[in-house]
Every structure is written in C-alpha cells, then in structure tokens.
Design a protein around this motif. Structure first.
Motif, short mmCIF file in Angstrom:
data_model
loop_
_atom_site.label_atom_id
_atom_site.label_comp_id
_atom_site.label_asym_id
_atom_site.label_seq_id
_atom_site.Cartn_x
_atom_site.Cartn_y
_atom_site.Cartn_z
N ILE A 10 0.85 -1.19 0.00
CA ILE A 10 0.00 0.00 0.00
C ILE A 10 0.88 1.24 0.00
O ILE A 10 1.84 1.35 0.76
CB ILE A 10 -1.03 0.00 1.17
N ASP A 49 1.10 5.45 -0.04
CA ASP A 49 0.38 6.69 0.29
C ASP A 49 1.32 7.88 0.08
O ASP A 49 2.45 7.89 0.59
CB ASP A 49 -0.08 6.63 1.75
N GLU A 51 -3.99 7.09 -2.19
CA GLU A 51 -3.48 5.79 -1.75
C GLU A 51 -3.72 4.74 -2.84
O GLU A 51 -4.82 4.66 -3.39
CB GLU A 51 -4.22 5.35 -0.48
N VAL A 103 -3.02 0.54 -4.05
CA VAL A 103 -2.69 -0.80 -3.57
C VAL A 103 -2.20 -1.66 -4.74
O VAL A 103 -2.81 -1.66 -5.81
CB VAL A 103 -3.90 -1.47 -2.90
N LEU A 147 -4.33 -6.52 4.43
CA LEU A 147 -4.46 -5.07 4.23
C LEU A 147 -4.24 -4.34 5.55
O LEU A 147 -3.53 -3.33 5.60
CB LEU A 147 -5.83 -4.72 3.66
N SER A 148 -4.85 -4.85 6.61
CA SER A 148 -4.69 -4.11 7.87
C SER A 148 -3.25 -4.19 8.38
O SER A 148 -2.74 -3.22 8.94
CB SER A 148 -5.71 -4.54 8.92
N ASP A 182 -1.38 -1.69 6.34
CA ASP A 182 -1.79 -0.35 6.75
C ASP A 182 -1.07 0.07 8.04
O ASP A 182 -0.62 1.22 8.17
CB ASP A 182 -3.31 -0.33 6.93
N GLU A 183 -0.97 -0.87 8.98
CA GLU A 183 -0.24 -0.58 10.22
C GLU A 183 1.22 -0.21 9.92
O GLU A 183 1.78 0.72 10.49
CB GLU A 183 -0.22 -1.81 11.14
N LEU A 201 2.36 0.98 7.10
CA LEU A 201 2.37 2.28 6.43
C LEU A 201 2.33 3.40 7.48
O LEU A 201 3.10 4.38 7.41
CB LEU A 201 1.14 2.39 5.51
N TYR A 202 1.47 3.21 8.44
CA TYR A 202 1.34 4.20 9.51
C TYR A 202 2.68 4.37 10.25
O TYR A 202 3.11 5.49 10.54
CB TYR A 202 0.24 3.73 10.48
#
Ligand code: GH3
Ligand code: MG
Ligand code: MG
Length: 419
Positions: free
Chosen positions: A292, A294, A338, A340, A394-395, A398-399, A401-402
């Motif tokens: 992902i 961003d 964003e 994917v 995905l989650s 995402d973590e 990415l954060y």
C-alpha cells in the motif's frame, strides 16, 4: 388516382410501422417471437405482392410489396439490431434466408402432385410458383446481403455521426435499398426484359418509404424517451439514448472498473478481484503480497497549488506505479492518494524489494508543481504469514504504512520494520 394511391401507400406504411414497432417495443412482455413471426409472415405477402400487385403512383408504377413492405422489413431488422445486438438480429436474417429456400424447395415438390379439381374450377397457379422460383432465390440472397450490409453501414456511419441515429438510420436505408433495387432490377431485366421505368419507379418508391420510416423512427424515439409507456423492464432512457444501448454498454464496459482520474483499477475492482487472488494463491501454496502506497504530505500540494494541480500529480504518480507493475500485478486506487498493488506469487522479501524500487522511482521521477520530489510511504504485508485473507493482510500493511509515516515518511515498512 395517383394521389389516392400515394395516400394509401402512406396509410400502409403507418400501419406496418406502428404495429411492428409495437411488437418490437413490447418484446419483453410479449416475447421476441411475436415480432419475429410477424416479420416472417409479412415476407410471404410482400413477395406475392411484388410479383403481381402494382399501382400507379406520381413517380411511377410500383408495388407496395417491394417498397413499403420490403423496405419496412429491412428497417425493422435494423431497429432490432439497434435495440438488441448482432446475436439477436442474426436469428431473423438466417431464418428468413433458410425459410425462403425451404419455400422454394417445397414449391418444386408440390408441383409433382396430381391435384384434385376444386369446386368452381379453382386451381393453384403452379406456373406462378415455378416462375417465382429463381426470382425468389435471388431475392432471398439479396435480402440476406441487404440485412447484413445495412447493419454494417449503420455501424460504419457511427464513426462519423455516432449520435445522429435517425440520420444513420435514413442513410443506411437509402443506400442499401438503392443497392437492392439495382440488384433486383438487373435480374428482372435479364429474365423478363423489364423496362428502365420499372427501375426508377421502384427506386423512388423505396426512397420514399425510407423517408417515411425515418420520420416515424424519429417520432418513436421521441415518444420512447419522453413517456413512460414502455413495458420493458429496463429504464427507457437506457434503451434508446442518443447512443444505442449496445454502444453504451460497450462504452460502459471499457470504463467499468477503472478509476476515472488515473486510469488504474478502481476500489470496486480491488474489492471484487482481491479476495479471489488471495484465495487462489493460497490454494496453489504460493505467497501473495500487498503493497500500500500513500503520498506524503499530499494535502500540502492541494493547499499550495490547488486541487487541479494536485490531480495532475496524482496522475503522474499512478503512471509511475503502472510503469513499475508487471503485467500480472493488480494495481488499484484505494482511496484519494493511496494505491494498492497486489503481487501474486511474490514472497515478502521480494515484495519489499519491489516496494523499495517503486519508492525510489517515484522520488526520482514524480515531482510536485514546484519541482520538488513527491515522496511516498509504503507498507507491505504477505499472505499467508501475515494472515490468510485480503482484509487481514491489508490491515497489517496499513499498520506498517502508519509506522513508516511516523518514522519520517519516504520509506518502506515490511514485517521486519524499515527496509
Ligand atoms: P501524509 O499522508 O503524509 O500523512 O499526509 P497527507 O497530506 O497526504 O495526508 P492524508 O493522506 O490524510 O491526506 C490525503 C490528501 O489527499 C487529502 C486530500 O486533500 C488529498 N486528495 C485525496 N484525493 C484527492 C484527489 O482526487 N485529488 C486531489 N488533488 N487531492 C486528493
Ligand atoms: Mg492518505
Ligand atoms: Mg498521504
């Protein structure tokens, strides 16, 4: 007398067009068979009339059979094509062709009967059937060619005057019926030495019929668009917009699933294809990775340079991602800025390498409107290690990415932290 005949001609065209169009229009409730059977039944009458029934019109001696009804049938075939598609219109084209050949063939066999005399001395005119034989075969072949040609021409005209369907309808009809008249007259001339007046009379009558039908077609379109008397289950506007349904369908199909701004797959496609890709990979005991991406501080781009310049940067970003994707990769725009990337048959280490290459490429090639580099932060996760469903990986991604954002942006985070 000629004007009375012309008036009757017009009445016949109106009756033919309105009844046949009604059958076509209500085909969802009546069944398409009603329209097709009526078309076939009419064919017998028009052939008979074209052989023996001629009237005097201001522009010559013509038969309603070949002008009003034959022209009408071709226009009906074209209308069926416009409303449905090639697969449907093939049915009456082949059906009429084969049915006519069958008629001619059976007529030959029937002549071998020793028929019983009917009361009042009535008897079938077998000579007529015999005479009609070759002309029928030729007329049938012409009809087959005409029906295909009128559709091809209508399609071809679409390249130049796509939205003017009444004009396309009229031009297609006029050209093909002219061609038909030349073809039919040539054989008539050879067989029975028909004078040239027969050619011109018939030609004018066919052009007149096309004009009348195009006018009614126009009126039908107006009514069809403006009033809700359709029995169709589809939206009226959907069937006959300025474009035909089929053309709109193809246009829609070409656009479906693509993001309007960047041209990559859209969120809907991610949601539709993603779970299946993960399932397939796991079934094959392969890894599948999700990357992902961003954009960093993208809000600033919009704030400083406006939304439109921001859009242009997003397009550049998507183009860079597309260049880096392999042919089997699934690239979609997940949200605002964003994206994917789903990488089938790619383990975590490889995916992190791909992600890092992409990050560097973007920093090197994509710039903000002021010329400074646009950077991205990236999170990577892989099935089955990070989870066995699309949502789970995905989650995880995402973590990560954060975390990449928190650590200062312009970096890739995988399972083992920063790459
Ligand atoms: P960061 O991700 O580095 O934390 O900061 P950011 O400024 O990029 O923050 P965030 O991801 O929360 O904000 C995304 C911004 O992207 C918000 C919005 O102004 C912008 N954006 C989203 N969609 C579009 C779009 O279609 N066009 C344009 N021009 N901007 C968009
Ligand atoms: Mg964002
Ligand atoms: Mg952002």
């Amino acid at each position: 007398m000629q004007w009375l005949n012309l008036g009757l001609f017009l009445v016949e065209a109106v009756v033919y067009f309105s009844v046949m169009t009604a059958f076509l229009h209500f085909r969802r409730t009546l069944g398409l068979g009603v329209f097709l059977a009526a078309l076939g039944v009419m064919h017998f009458m028009e052939t008979y009339l074209a052989a023996v029934f001629y009237v005097q019109l201001p522009f010559g001696t013509v038969s309603p059979g070949s002008s009003i009804f034959f022209a009408g049938k071709l226009m009906m075939i074209l209308m069926l094509y416009i409303k449905e598609d090639a697969a449907t219109v093939r049915q009456p084209i082949y059906g009429l062709f084969l049915g006519n050949l069958l008629t001619v063939g059976l007529a030959q066999i029937l002549q071998w009967h020793a028929a019983v005399a009917m009361p009042g001395g009535r008897s079938a005119d077998m000579g007529f059937l015999d005479e009609m034989g070759w002309l029928m075969v030729w007329g049938t072949t012409l009809l087959y060619v005409d029906a295909i040609a009128i559709i091809l021409l209508y399609e071809r005209l679409g390249r130049w005057i796509e939205r003017h369907i009444v004009l396309r309808f009229a031009i297609s009809g006029a050209v093909i019926l002219t061609f038909d008249q030349v073809g039919f007259y040539t054989v008539l001339h050879i067989l029975i030495d028909a004078p040239s007046a027969v050619f011109f009379g018939g030609w004018y009558a066919k052009l007149f019929a096309v004009l009348v039908y195009s006018f009614f077609f126009f009126i039908y379109l107006k009514i069809d668009q403006n009033e809700r008397w359709s029995a169709s289950s589809r939206q009226i506007k959907d069937i006959f917009h300025d474009l035909t349904f089929r053309e709109r369908y193809h246009a829609l199909l070409a656009k479906a699933g693509l993001d309007g701004l960047t041209g990559v797959l859209d969120r809907g496609r991610y949601e539709m294809d993603g779970p299946e890709l993960v399932r397939k990979s796991l079934a094959l005991r392969q890894s599948i990775s999700l990357v992902i991406v961003d954009a960093d501080h993208f809000k600033d781009v919009n704030d400083q340079f406006g939304h439109q310049r921001g859009d242009a940067v997003l397009k550049d970003l998507a183009a860079c991602l597309t260049r880096n994707a392999r042919s089997g990769d699934h690239l979609s725009r997940f949200g605002g800025e964003e994206f994917v990337l789903l990488l089938s048959d790619t383990d975590h280490e490889e995916a992190v390498e791909v992600a890092e290459r992409i990050r560097q490429d973007i920093a090197a090639r994509v710039s903000r409107p002021d010329g400074t580099a646009l950077t991205v932060s990236v999170g990577v996760a892989t099935a089955p290690e990070d989870g066995r469903t699309l949502d789970l990986i995905l989650s995880r991604a995402d973590e990560r990415l954060y975390q990449a954002k928190k650590d200062g942006r312009n970096r890739v985070h995988g399972r083992l932290g920063r790459f």
